[in-house]
Design a protein around this motif. Structure first.
Motif, PDB file in Angstrom:
ATOM      1  N   GLY A 141       0.811  -1.348  -0.014  1.00  0.00           N
ATOM      2  CA  GLY A 141       0.133  -0.049   0.050  1.00  0.00           C
ATOM      3  C   GLY A 141       0.725   1.277   0.074  1.00  0.00           C
ATOM      4  O   GLY A 141       0.354   2.091  -0.552  1.00  0.00           O
ATOM      5  N   SER A 142       2.033   1.171   0.529  1.00  0.00           N
ATOM      6  CA  SER A 142       2.837   2.462   0.712  1.00  0.00           C
ATOM      7  C   SER A 142       4.097   2.288   0.080  1.00  0.00           C
ATOM      8  O   SER A 142       5.062   3.211  -0.121  1.00  0.00           O
ATOM      9  N   ASN A 143       4.126   1.123  -0.797  1.00  0.00           N
ATOM     10  CA  ASN A 143       5.312   0.639  -1.658  1.00  0.00           C
ATOM     11  C   ASN A 143       6.659   0.807  -0.766  1.00  0.00           C
ATOM     12  O   ASN A 143       7.465   1.645  -1.392  1.00  0.00           O
ATOM     13  N   THR A 144       6.844   0.445   0.297  1.00  0.00           N
ATOM     14  CA  THR A 144       7.961   0.346   1.090  1.00  0.00           C
ATOM     15  C   THR A 144       8.242  -1.177   1.346  1.00  0.00           C
ATOM     16  O   THR A 144       7.424  -1.962   1.421  1.00  0.00           O
ATOM     17  N   VAL A 145       9.633  -1.291   1.831  1.00  0.00           N
ATOM     18  CA  VAL A 145      10.222  -2.636   2.017  1.00  0.00           C
ATOM     19  C   VAL A 145      11.240  -2.181   3.029  1.00  0.00           C
ATOM     20  O   VAL A 145      11.872  -1.193   3.298  1.00  0.00           O
ATOM     21  N   ALA A 146      11.013  -2.971   4.222  1.00  0.00           N
ATOM     22  CA  ALA A 146      12.030  -2.989   5.486  1.00  0.00           C
ATOM     23  C   ALA A 146      12.851  -4.284   5.802  1.00  0.00           C
ATOM     24  O   ALA A 146      12.544  -5.062   5.244  1.00  0.00           O
ATOM     25  N   LEU A 147      13.935  -3.655   6.417  1.00  0.00           N
ATOM     26  CA  LEU A 147      14.616  -4.626   6.634  1.00  0.00           C
ATOM     27  C   LEU A 147      14.779  -4.674   8.452  1.00  0.00           C
ATOM     28  O   LEU A 147      15.504  -3.590   8.745  1.00  0.00           O
ATOM     29  N   HIS A 148      14.556  -5.364   8.922  1.00  0.00           N
ATOM     30  CA  HIS A 148      14.767  -5.485  10.467  1.00  0.00           C
ATOM     31  C   HIS A 148      15.911  -6.578  10.781  1.00  0.00           C
ATOM     32  O   HIS A 148      15.790  -7.687  10.688  1.00  0.00           O
ATOM     33  N   MET A 149      16.934  -5.951  11.351  1.00  0.00           N
ATOM     34  CA  MET A 149      18.137  -6.642  11.665  1.00  0.00           C
ATOM     35  C   MET A 149      18.358  -6.609  13.051  1.00  0.00           C
ATOM     36  O   MET A 149      18.430  -5.504  13.906  1.00  0.00           O
ATOM     37  N   ASN A 150      18.538  -7.649  13.797  1.00  0.00           N
ATOM     38  CA  ASN A 150      18.803  -7.959  15.115  1.00  0.00           C
ATOM     39  C   ASN A 150      20.187  -8.704  15.071  1.00  0.00           C
ATOM     40  O   ASN A 150      20.502  -9.444  14.255  1.00  0.00           O
ATOM     41  N   SER A 151      20.558  -8.667  16.599  1.00  0.00           N
ATOM     42  CA  SER A 151      21.699  -9.578  16.792  1.00  0.00           C
ATOM     43  C   SER A 151      23.019  -9.263  15.827  1.00  0.00           C
ATOM     44  O   SER A 151      23.709  -9.940  15.379  1.00  0.00           O
ATOM     45  N   LEU A 152      23.014  -7.775  15.743  1.00  0.00           N
ATOM     46  CA  LEU A 152      24.136  -7.500  14.619  1.00  0.00           C
ATOM     47  C   LEU A 152      25.577  -7.712  15.097  1.00  0.00           C
ATOM     48  O   LEU A 152      25.710  -7.767  16.217  1.00  0.00           O
ATOM     49  N   LYS A 153      26.213  -7.907  14.126  1.00  0.00           N
ATOM     50  CA  LYS A 153      27.582  -8.185  14.308  1.00  0.00           C
ATOM     51  C   LYS A 153      28.611  -7.249  13.572  1.00  0.00           C
ATOM     52  O   LYS A 153      28.268  -6.724  12.673  1.00  0.00           O
ATOM     53  N   PRO A 154      29.726  -7.267  13.956  1.00  0.00           N
ATOM     54  CA  PRO A 154      30.695  -6.147  13.258  1.00  0.00           C
ATOM     55  C   PRO A 154      30.808  -6.706  11.840  1.00  0.00           C
ATOM     56  O   PRO A 154      31.034  -5.689  11.007  1.00  0.00           O
ATOM     57  N   GLU A 155      30.664  -7.890  11.572  1.00  0.00           N
ATOM     58  CA  GLU A 155      30.940  -8.297   9.962  1.00  0.00           C
ATOM     59  C   GLU A 155      29.452  -8.024   9.351  1.00  0.00           C
ATOM     60  O   GLU A 155      29.629  -7.908   8.134  1.00  0.00           O
ATOM     61  N   ASP A 156      28.548  -7.302   9.981  1.00  0.00           N
ATOM     62  CA  ASP A 156      27.359  -6.767   9.300  1.00  0.00           C
ATOM     63  C   ASP A 156      27.529  -5.551   8.604  1.00  0.00           C
ATOM     64  O   ASP A 156      26.921  -4.906   8.093  1.00  0.00           O
ATOM     65  N   THR A 157      28.762  -4.788   9.053  1.00  0.00           N
ATOM     66  CA  THR A 157      29.330  -3.467   8.511  1.00  0.00           C
ATOM     67  C   THR A 157      29.364  -3.682   7.056  1.00  0.00           C
ATOM     68  O   THR A 157      30.036  -4.249   6.540  1.00  0.00           O
ATOM     69  N   ALA A 158      28.579  -2.600   6.534  1.00  0.00           N
ATOM     70  CA  ALA A 158      28.336  -2.536   4.853  1.00  0.00           C
ATOM     71  C   ALA A 158      27.544  -1.353   4.541  1.00  0.00           C
ATOM     72  O   ALA A 158      26.817  -0.897   5.451  1.00  0.00           O
ATOM     73  N   VAL A 159      27.632  -1.129   3.272  1.00  0.00           N
ATOM     74  CA  VAL A 159      26.568  -0.162   2.644  1.00  0.00           C
ATOM     75  C   VAL A 159      25.371  -1.138   2.220  1.00  0.00           C
ATOM     76  O   VAL A 159      25.724  -1.991   1.541  1.00  0.00           O
ATOM     77  N   TYR A 160      24.243  -0.770   2.643  1.00  0.00           N
ATOM     78  CA  TYR A 160      22.971  -1.528   2.293  1.00  0.00           C
ATOM     79  C   TYR A 160      22.409  -1.094   1.222  1.00  0.00           C
ATOM     80  O   TYR A 160      21.822   0.279   1.355  1.00  0.00           O
ATOM     81  N   TYR A 161      21.819  -1.961  -0.019  1.00  0.00           N
ATOM     82  CA  TYR A 161      21.174  -1.223  -1.122  1.00  0.00           C
ATOM     83  C   TYR A 161      19.725  -1.918  -1.019  1.00  0.00           C
ATOM     84  O   TYR A 161      19.824  -3.045  -0.993  1.00  0.00           O
ATOM     85  N   CYS A 162      18.822  -1.110  -1.447  1.00  0.00           N
ATOM     86  CA  CYS A 162      17.424  -1.732  -1.534  1.00  0.00           C
ATOM     87  C   CYS A 162      17.480  -1.655  -3.023  1.00  0.00           C
ATOM     88  O   CYS A 162      18.065  -0.955  -3.855  1.00  0.00           O
ATOM     89  N   THR A 163      16.644  -2.844  -3.353  1.00  0.00           N
ATOM     90  CA  THR A 163      16.457  -3.168  -4.692  1.00  0.00           C
ATOM     91  C   THR A 163      15.309  -3.526  -5.245  1.00  0.00           C
ATOM     92  O   THR A 163      14.443  -3.784  -4.332  1.00  0.00           O
ATOM     93  N   ALA A 164      14.932  -3.531  -6.669  1.00  0.00           N
ATOM     94  CA  ALA A 164      13.715  -4.014  -7.096  1.00  0.00           C
ATOM     95  C   ALA A 164      13.610  -4.811  -8.465  1.00  0.00           C
ATOM     96  O   ALA A 164      14.772  -4.251  -9.230  1.00  0.00           O
ATOM     97  N   GLY A 165      13.141  -5.898  -8.573  1.00  0.00           N
ATOM     98  CA  GLY A 165      13.430  -6.842  -9.572  1.00  0.00           C
ATOM     99  C   GLY A 165      12.327  -7.636 -10.072  1.00  0.00           C
ATOM    100  O   GLY A 165      11.331  -7.380  -9.755  1.00  0.00           O
ATOM    101  N   TRP A 166      12.580  -8.508 -10.971  1.00  0.00           N
ATOM    102  CA  TRP A 166      11.469  -9.287 -11.560  1.00  0.00           C
ATOM    103  C   TRP A 166      11.275 -10.744 -11.063  1.00  0.00           C
ATOM    104  O   TRP A 166      10.577 -11.560 -11.541  1.00  0.00           O
ATOM    105  N   ILE A 167      12.204 -11.087 -10.097  1.00  0.00           N
ATOM    106  CA  ILE A 167      11.922 -12.111  -9.599  1.00  0.00           C
ATOM    107  C   ILE A 167      12.456 -12.148  -7.991  1.00  0.00           C
ATOM    108  O   ILE A 167      13.511 -11.343  -7.820  1.00  0.00           O
ATOM    109  N   VAL A 168      12.164 -12.963  -7.022  1.00  0.00           N
ATOM    110  CA  VAL A 168      12.523 -13.266  -5.866  1.00  0.00           C
ATOM    111  C   VAL A 168      14.096 -13.803  -5.861  1.00  0.00           C
ATOM    112  O   VAL A 168      13.950 -14.844  -6.243  1.00  0.00           O
ATOM    113  N   SER A 169      14.806 -13.341  -5.722  1.00  0.00           N
ATOM    114  CA  SER A 169      16.263 -13.762  -5.874  1.00  0.00           C
ATOM    115  C   SER A 169      17.367 -12.792  -4.998  1.00  0.00           C
ATOM    116  O   SER A 169      17.133 -11.729  -4.739  1.00  0.00           O
ATOM    117  N   LEU A 170      18.657 -13.429  -4.834  1.00  0.00           N
ATOM    118  CA  LEU A 170      19.623 -12.829  -4.359  1.00  0.00           C
ATOM    119  C   LEU A 170      20.733 -12.834  -5.275  1.00  0.00           C
ATOM    120  O   LEU A 170      21.966 -12.286  -4.759  1.00  0.00           O
TER     121      LEU A 170
END
Length: 122
Positions: free
Chosen positions: A75-104
């Motif tokens: 309804g609001s065209n938003t996507v969220a990422l809830h991040m718990n138990s964060l680790k130093p190795e999670d340090t990064a630039v995080y990018y939102c994406t949109a595509g034609w398939i559920v994929s990584l």
């Protein structure tokens, strides 16, 4: 065209939580799925979570499964990422994406946000 804008990055201590949000605008009906990728310093970009805009099917990378949760609000065209138990190795630039398939996989994503930095301190 679809425009994506991330928000919510910042500095957090290890073990803490953070919520990223992404707002999509433009021809959002043309996309089937949205997701999150990240790129840590000196490493390749990694797909970490993806969700279908139709049936909310989700996909997670092993590195975040059980700690991160992706959700979307059509309804609001938003996507969220809830991040718990964060680790130093999670340090990064995080990018939102949109595509034609559920994929990584990068090539499946048609649109990318500019990214938001998440820093996890020890």
């Amino acid at each position: 065209q679809v425009q994506l804008e991330e928000s919510g990055g910042g500095l957090v201590q290890a073990g803490g939580s953070l919520r990223l949000s992404c707002a999509a605008s433009g021809h959002t009906d043309s996309t089937y799925a949205m997701g999150w990728f990240r790129q840590a310093p000196g490493k390749e970009r990694e797909g970490i979570a993806s969700i279908s805009n139709r049936d909310h099917k989700v996909l997670y990378a092993d590195s975040v499964r059980g700690r991160f949760t992706i959700s979307s609000d059509n309804g609001s065209n938003t996507v969220a990422l809830h991040m718990n138990s964060l680790k130093p190795e999670d340090t990064a630039v995080y990018y939102c994406t949109a595509g034609w398939i559920v994929s990584l996989i990068e090539y499946s994503q048609d649109y990318w946000g500019k990214g938001t930095l998440v820093t996890v301190s020890t």
